[in-house]
Scaffold this active site. Structure first.
Site, PDB file in Angstrom:
ATOM      1  CD  GLU A  84      47.589  31.216  33.713  1.00 57.72           C
ATOM      2  OE1 GLU A  84      46.553  31.163  35.087  1.00 57.72           O
ATOM      3  OE2 GLU A  84      48.010  32.132  33.469  1.00 57.72           O
ATOM      4  CB  CYS A 141      50.353  50.479  40.897  1.00 50.31           C
ATOM      5  SG  CYS A 141      48.391  51.353  40.218  1.00 50.31           S
TER       6      CYS A 141
END
Length: 192
Positions: A84, A141
Site C-alpha cells: 500500500e 476489467c
C-alpha cells in the site's frame, strides 16, 4: 547495486499476494525481509498485509514517526517490502531512496498508481518520479476483457465519482476497470 522498485496495479490485481509471495521466497532461503504497511490501511487490522485469497502476515506499521532508515540499518535485511505504498508521503519515499542508496538494500514498493478519480496518490507520485524500476501488475476489467487501469469506487453496487481520496475498502468498494468502461459508467452516473 540495490534499486528502488515501484510495482503498481489496480485494485484486485494481486499486489498484496505478490508482496507475501516475495517475502516468502526470501524467507524460505533463510534471508531476512522487513515488511512494512502504512497505518491507514486497517482492512485486516493495522499492521497486517493480507490478500483476498486468505494469506496474511504481520508487518511493521509506517506512520509519521516511523524511521525506516534506522530500522533498516539496525536489522540489515536482504530486502524491504512495502504494501500500500500509495499512502506514503514524500518524506517516507525519500527514506526509501536513502535505504537503497546508502545502505545498499533493495526496496520493492507495491501500491496503486491513482485513486478512483484518476488522480495520483502522493506516494505513487513520488515513486513514479524517482524509482529505479517501475513495473505494472496487470489485471482484467470487471466489465470487459480489456486491461484494467482505473479503480472505480462503488457504493451499494453503484459507481461513485465524488468523495474523499482515501476510503479503505476491497471488492465491496472498488472494481478494477478499463478506461473505456470507467468513462461509460461515469457518463451514465452524470445523466442520473
Amino acid at each position: 547495486m540495490a534499486k528502488l522498485y515501484f510495482r503498481y496495479g489496480t485494485m484486485n490485481s494481486g499486489k498484496s499476494i505478490e508482496v507475501l509471495r516475495t517475502a516468502h521466497n526470501y524467507e524460505e532461503q533463510g534471508k531476512k525481509v522487513l515488511l512494512f504497511t502504512p497505518s491507514v490501511d486497517n482492512r485486516h487490522g493495522v499492521g497486517t498485509v493480507a490478500s483476498r485469497i486468505g494469506m496474511q502476515k504481520k508487518a511493521i506499521i509506517i506512520d509519521d514517526h516511523t524511521n525506516m532508515i534506522e530500522l533498516a540499518a539496525a536489522k540489515k535485511p536482504n530486502c524491504i517490502l512495502i504494501d500500500e505504498s500509495q499512502f506514503l508521503n514524500k518524506e517516507q519515499v525519500r527514506q526509501l531512496t536513502e535505504i537503497v542508496d546508502t545502505l545498499n538494500i533493495p526496496v520493492i514498493a507495491y501500491g496503486l498508481r491513482a485513486d478512483f478519480l484518476g488522480n495520483l496518490f502522493e506516494g505513487s507520485y513520488h515513486l513514479l518520479a524517482i524509482a529505479d524500476k517501475i513495473e505494472e501488475i496487470k489485471t482484467v476489467c470487471w466489465y470487459c476483457d480489456q486491461k484494467a487501469i482505473m479503480n472505480m469506487r462503488c457504493s451499494d453496487g453503484q459507481p461513485v465519482f465524488e468523495g474523499e481520496q482515501i476510503q479503505i475498502g476491497g471488492n465491496e468498494s472498488y472494481l478494477p476497470v478499463c478506461r473505456k468502461c470507467y468513462t461509460s459508467k461515469r457518463k451514465q452516473a452524470h445523466k442520473l
